[in-house]
Design a protein around this motif. Structure first.
Motif, PDB file in Angstrom:
ATOM      1  N   TRP A 127       0.870  -1.166   0.000  1.00 25.55           N
ATOM      2  CA  TRP A 127       0.000   0.000   0.000  1.00 25.55           C
ATOM      3  C   TRP A 127       0.909   1.219   0.000  1.00 25.55           C
ATOM      4  O   TRP A 127       1.771   1.359   0.871  1.00 25.55           O
ATOM      5  N   VAL A 128       0.737   2.088  -0.946  1.00 23.01           N
ATOM      6  CA  VAL A 128       1.466   3.352  -0.982  1.00 23.01           C
ATOM      7  C   VAL A 128       0.457   4.434  -0.596  1.00 23.01           C
ATOM      8  O   VAL A 128      -0.581   4.590  -1.248  1.00 23.01           O
ATOM      9  N   ILE A 129       0.764   5.154   0.488  1.00 26.75           N
ATOM     10  CA  ILE A 129      -0.181   6.122   1.039  1.00 26.75           C
ATOM     11  C   ILE A 129       0.459   7.505   1.043  1.00 26.75           C
ATOM     12  O   ILE A 129       1.575   7.685   1.527  1.00 26.75           O
ATOM     13  N   THR A 130      -0.273   8.461   0.484  1.00 33.02           N
ATOM     14  CA  THR A 130       0.168   9.854   0.467  1.00 33.02           C
ATOM     15  C   THR A 130      -0.937  10.693   1.098  1.00 33.02           C
ATOM     16  O   THR A 130      -2.111  10.543   0.755  1.00 33.02           O
ATOM     17  N   VAL A 131      -0.537  11.582   2.023  1.00 30.25           N
ATOM     18  CA  VAL A 131      -1.495  12.452   2.699  1.00 30.25           C
ATOM     19  C   VAL A 131      -1.154  13.895   2.362  1.00 30.25           C
ATOM     20  O   VAL A 131       0.007  14.300   2.460  1.00 30.25           O
TER      21      VAL A 131
ATOM     22  N   GLY B 114      -3.470  20.715  -0.346  1.00 24.37           N
ATOM     23  CA  GLY B 114      -2.757  20.437  -1.588  1.00 24.37           C
ATOM     24  C   GLY B 114      -1.273  20.155  -1.448  1.00 24.37           C
ATOM     25  O   GLY B 114      -0.620  19.807  -2.422  1.00 24.37           O
ATOM     26  N   PHE B 115      -0.724  20.296  -0.246  1.00 22.15           N
ATOM     27  CA  PHE B 115       0.696  20.033  -0.019  1.00 22.15           C
ATOM     28  C   PHE B 115       0.869  18.664   0.632  1.00 22.15           C
ATOM     29  O   PHE B 115       0.222  18.370   1.643  1.00 22.15           O
ATOM     30  N   VAL B 116       1.743  17.841   0.066  1.00 19.49           N
ATOM     31  CA  VAL B 116       2.000  16.515   0.638  1.00 19.49           C
ATOM     32  C   VAL B 116       2.690  16.700   1.991  1.00 19.49           C
ATOM     33  O   VAL B 116       3.721  17.354   2.089  1.00 19.49           O
ATOM     34  N   VAL B 117       2.078  16.131   3.029  1.00 21.06           N
ATOM     35  CA  VAL B 117       2.622  16.260   4.382  1.00 21.06           C
ATOM     36  C   VAL B 117       3.090  14.921   4.950  1.00 21.06           C
ATOM     37  O   VAL B 117       3.755  14.884   5.986  1.00 21.06           O
ATOM     38  N   HIS B 118       2.749  13.820   4.257  1.00 20.67           N
ATOM     39  CA  HIS B 118       3.144  12.514   4.781  1.00 20.67           C
ATOM     40  C   HIS B 118       3.088  11.472   3.672  1.00 20.67           C
ATOM     41  O   HIS B 118       2.167  11.474   2.850  1.00 20.67           O
ATOM     42  N   ASN B 119       4.079  10.595   3.647  1.00 20.11           N
ATOM     43  CA  ASN B 119       4.114   9.435   2.741  1.00 20.11           C
ATOM     44  C   ASN B 119       4.467   8.210   3.567  1.00 20.11           C
ATOM     45  O   ASN B 119       5.283   8.307   4.489  1.00 20.11           O
ATOM     46  N   GLU B 120       3.877   7.096   3.236  1.00 21.33           N
ATOM     47  CA  GLU B 120       4.266   5.847   3.889  1.00 21.33           C
ATOM     48  C   GLU B 120       3.945   4.677   2.978  1.00 21.33           C
ATOM     49  O   GLU B 120       3.108   4.773   2.083  1.00 21.33           O
TER      50      GLU B 120
ATOM     51  N   ALA C 255      -7.713  -3.113   7.307  1.00 15.47           N
ATOM     52  CA  ALA C 255      -7.898  -2.107   8.353  1.00 15.47           C
ATOM     53  C   ALA C 255      -6.534  -1.724   8.894  1.00 15.47           C
ATOM     54  O   ALA C 255      -5.699  -2.583   9.171  1.00 15.47           O
ATOM     55  N   HIS C 256      -6.319  -0.443   9.017  1.00 16.16           N
ATOM     56  CA  HIS C 256      -5.047   0.070   9.529  1.00 16.16           C
ATOM     57  C   HIS C 256      -5.351   1.099  10.607  1.00 16.16           C
ATOM     58  O   HIS C 256      -6.114   2.032  10.378  1.00 16.16           O
ATOM     59  N   THR C 257      -4.756   0.910  11.789  1.00 19.10           N
ATOM     60  CA  THR C 257      -4.936   1.851  12.883  1.00 19.10           C
ATOM     61  C   THR C 257      -3.638   2.606  13.088  1.00 19.10           C
ATOM     62  O   THR C 257      -2.560   2.014  13.092  1.00 19.10           O
ATOM     63  N   GLN C 258      -3.773   3.912  13.254  1.00 19.22           N
ATOM     64  CA  GLN C 258      -2.604   4.764  13.399  1.00 19.22           C
ATOM     65  C   GLN C 258      -2.959   5.947  14.293  1.00 19.22           C
ATOM     66  O   GLN C 258      -4.065   6.457  14.251  1.00 19.22           O
ATOM     67  N   LYS C 259      -1.974   6.362  15.087  1.00 22.99           N
ATOM     68  CA  LYS C 259      -2.164   7.548  15.921  1.00 22.99           C
ATOM     69  C   LYS C 259      -1.575   8.740  15.184  1.00 22.99           C
ATOM     70  O   LYS C 259      -0.396   8.736  14.832  1.00 22.99           O
ATOM     71  N   LEU C 260      -2.402   9.746  14.919  1.00 27.18           N
ATOM     72  CA  LEU C 260      -1.910  10.943  14.251  1.00 27.18           C
ATOM     73  C   LEU C 260      -1.203  11.837  15.257  1.00 27.18           C
ATOM     74  O   LEU C 260      -1.559  11.860  16.433  1.00 27.18           O
ATOM     75  N   PRO C 261      -0.198  12.582  14.815  1.00 27.98           N
ATOM     76  CA  PRO C 261       0.574  13.403  15.752  1.00 27.98           C
ATOM     77  C   PRO C 261      -0.276  14.462  16.450  1.00 27.98           C
ATOM     78  O   PRO C 261      -1.228  14.989  15.867  1.00 27.98           O
TER      79      PRO C 261
ATOM     80  N   THR D  54      -6.434  15.073   2.441  1.00 25.64           N
ATOM     81  CA  THR D  54      -6.733  14.186   1.318  1.00 25.64           C
ATOM     82  C   THR D  54      -5.734  13.038   1.325  1.00 25.64           C
ATOM     83  O   THR D  54      -4.526  13.262   1.426  1.00 25.64           O
ATOM     84  N   VAL D  55      -6.249  11.827   1.225  1.00 29.73           N
ATOM     85  CA  VAL D  55      -5.417  10.628   1.214  1.00 29.73           C
ATOM     86  C   VAL D  55      -5.513   9.984  -0.164  1.00 29.73           C
ATOM     87  O   VAL D  55      -6.599   9.879  -0.730  1.00 29.73           O
ATOM     88  N   GLU D  56      -4.370   9.568  -0.689  1.00 26.51           N
ATOM     89  CA  GLU D  56      -4.342   8.740  -1.890  1.00 26.51           C
ATOM     90  C   GLU D  56      -3.720   7.414  -1.483  1.00 26.51           C
ATOM     91  O   GLU D  56      -2.624   7.390  -0.924  1.00 26.51           O
ATOM     92  N   MET D  57      -4.450   6.328  -1.721  1.00 23.86           N
ATOM     93  CA  MET D  57      -3.972   4.989  -1.382  1.00 23.86           C
ATOM     94  C   MET D  57      -3.917   4.161  -2.658  1.00 23.86           C
ATOM     95  O   MET D  57      -4.922   3.995  -3.340  1.00 23.86           O
TER      96      MET D  57
END
Length: 155
Positions: A75-79, A83-89, A109-115, A124-127
């Protein structure tokens, strides 16, 4: 008279919050990244809690169907924020689900704690799900919100 006005204002705010809560209890809308006939068809995106709360776990659940078994991939995830990319994983697909995934329906299902410092607002998330040969099996975008919450709770 001023007290009565504040009481009515408080009741109105409570009603507004209840209405917003019921709206956010539904599945999130999504769209495909391109007009392609992807091998994996997404049927739903669910985010809990919605809106997301900073420094607390949030679960992103994707329901989908596949016409062929999936043996691996990522899974390639971009947040993006405004409009500015702030996170990739990148997550290995088989760490998120049991592989191989048989033909038919499956859920990731993916669980994550946001900062705690993440600003409130709409993200906006692109998966993109890619197989072991780096072929895109599906790609979706969706939005999620980080709610306005008191900074006192972050201390």
């Amino acid at each position: 008279m001023e007290f009565n006005f504040h009481l009515k204002l408080n009741h109105l705010l409570c009603l507004f919050i209840l209405i917003l809560s019921s709206v956010h209890a539904q599945a999130s809308s999504f769209r495909y990244c391109a007009d392609l006939n992807y091998d994996v068809k997404v049927s739903a995106v669910e985010i809990k809690p919605d809106p997301v709360v900073r420094a607390r776990p949030a679960t992103f659940k994707i329901s989908a169907d596949t016409g062929e078994a999936i043996y691996g991939g990522k899974w390639v995830i971009t947040v993006a924020y405004f409009g500015f990319v702030v996170h990739n994983e990148i997550h290995h697909f088989c760490e998120e689900v049991s592989c191989p995934v048989a033909t038919g329906s499956f859920v990731v299902a993916h669980t994550q704690k946001l900062p705690a410092f993440a600003p409130p607002g709409t993200y906006t998330v692109e998966m993109t799900l890619k197989n072991e040969k780096n072929k895109a099996l599906t790609c979706i975008t969706f939005k999620f919100k980080i709610g306005f919450e008191s900074f006192v709770s972050d201390i």
